[in-house]
Motif scaffolding. Structure first.
Motif, PDB file in Angstrom:
ATOM      1  N   PHE A  34       0.141  -0.856  -0.147  1.00  0.00           N
ATOM      2  CA  PHE A  34      -0.298   0.138   0.333  1.00  0.00           C
ATOM      3  C   PHE A  34       0.824   0.993   0.228  1.00  0.00           C
ATOM      4  CE2 PHE A  34      -0.035  -1.604   4.228  1.00  0.00           C
ATOM      5  CZ  PHE A  34       0.452  -0.317   5.478  1.00  0.00           C
ATOM      6  N   ASP A  38      -3.181   5.998   0.564  1.00  0.00           N
ATOM      7  CA  ASP A  38      -4.482   4.920   0.455  1.00  0.00           C
ATOM      8  C   ASP A  38      -5.133   4.627   1.641  1.00  0.00           C
ATOM      9  OD1 ASP A  38      -2.996   4.308  -1.720  1.00  0.00           O
ATOM     10  OD2 ASP A  38      -2.066   2.692  -2.016  1.00  0.00           O
ATOM     11  N   ARG A  85      -3.796   5.755   4.720  1.00  0.00           N
ATOM     12  CA  ARG A  85      -2.217   5.747   5.054  1.00  0.00           C
ATOM     13  C   ARG A  85      -1.466   6.575   5.313  1.00  0.00           C
ATOM     14  NH1 ARG A  85      -3.484   0.363   7.270  1.00  0.00           N
ATOM     15  NH2 ARG A  85      -3.997  -0.972   5.476  1.00  0.00           N
TER      16      ARG A  85
END
Length: 221
Positions: A34, A38, A85
């Motif tokens: 990731f 994200d 994230r």
């Protein structure tokens, strides 16, 4: 008629089985699991290989936050309400990663005490490591920080036998992790090698052997 006994729950078996919101990802080197920004919608667990966590500042400077090893969870901030994230996760080499969807993770934490205990132990170890890293940054020289990092990567101080050979890492990565420059890392690595604390052939792109004697750098006042 007696009811059937529910089979005992094994967290390690659970983590190696697909289904119930879990997928197992076989990754090549430098696979991005990731990226920063994200959606935070799953927790990950490392079955095999290693993963780096990196962050990029608004000015575009990238820094390595951590290098994670097998039997480690990451991405767990999604369970606290994090929606995006704050870091990127990338495999260092070939790896096997378990992806557990957020809903599935919450469900198993609620229903399986043995899994909750495993996950809590992970969180406590991670919290302790963060505190130790902070103390290291505040009070130790870059030389000591580098020595400590190499010893940690070789598992010195853990119950298991230390690994004298550690993964390949660039000097830039080591510099990012201890908060110094590449030239300083190069200077200290050459110094450690001359003193017999470490061994490597030509730069950090080769295997790096760490000896217990490197503890002298960390313990010396």
């Amino acid at each position: 008629m007696a009811s059937k006994r529910r089979p005992s729950f094994n967290p390690k078996t659970f983590l190696r089985q697909v289904g119930n919101g879990k997928t197992i990802i076989s990754c090549k080197k430098n696979r991005v699991l990731f990226s920063q920004g994200d959606a935070a919608d799953a927790v990950y667990y490392i079955l095999e290989g290693k993963v780096t966590l990196t962050v990029v500042s608004k000015r575009g400077k990238e820094a390595v936050v951590a290098i994670l090893e097998p039997a480690t969870f990451f991405g767990e901030a999604c369970l606290t309400g994090q929606v995006m994230r704050l870091e990127a996760a990338t495999t260092v080499g070939v790896a096997k990663i378990v992806r557990i969807g957020k809903a599935a993770m919450i469900k198993v934490l609620h229903e399986e005490p043995t899994f909750s205990e495993l996950f809590l132990a992970h969180l406590l170890v991670r919290s302790l490591r963060i505190q130790e890293d902070l103390v290291d940054q505040l009070f130790n020289s870059s030389e000591k920080r580098l020595a400590r990092l190499l010893l940690l990567m070789a598992h010195f101080g853990k119950e298991s036998e230390p690994e004298t050979v550690i993964a390949k890492l660039s000097q830039e990565t080591l510099a990012d992790m201890i908060g110094t420059t590449r030239s300083r890392v190069s200077f200290f690595m050459n110094k450690f090698r001359k003193l017999g604390f470490i061994e490597y052939d030509s730069g950090l792109d080769k295997e790096l052997h760490v000896h217990r004697s490197l503890l002298n750098v960390v313990l010396h006042d």
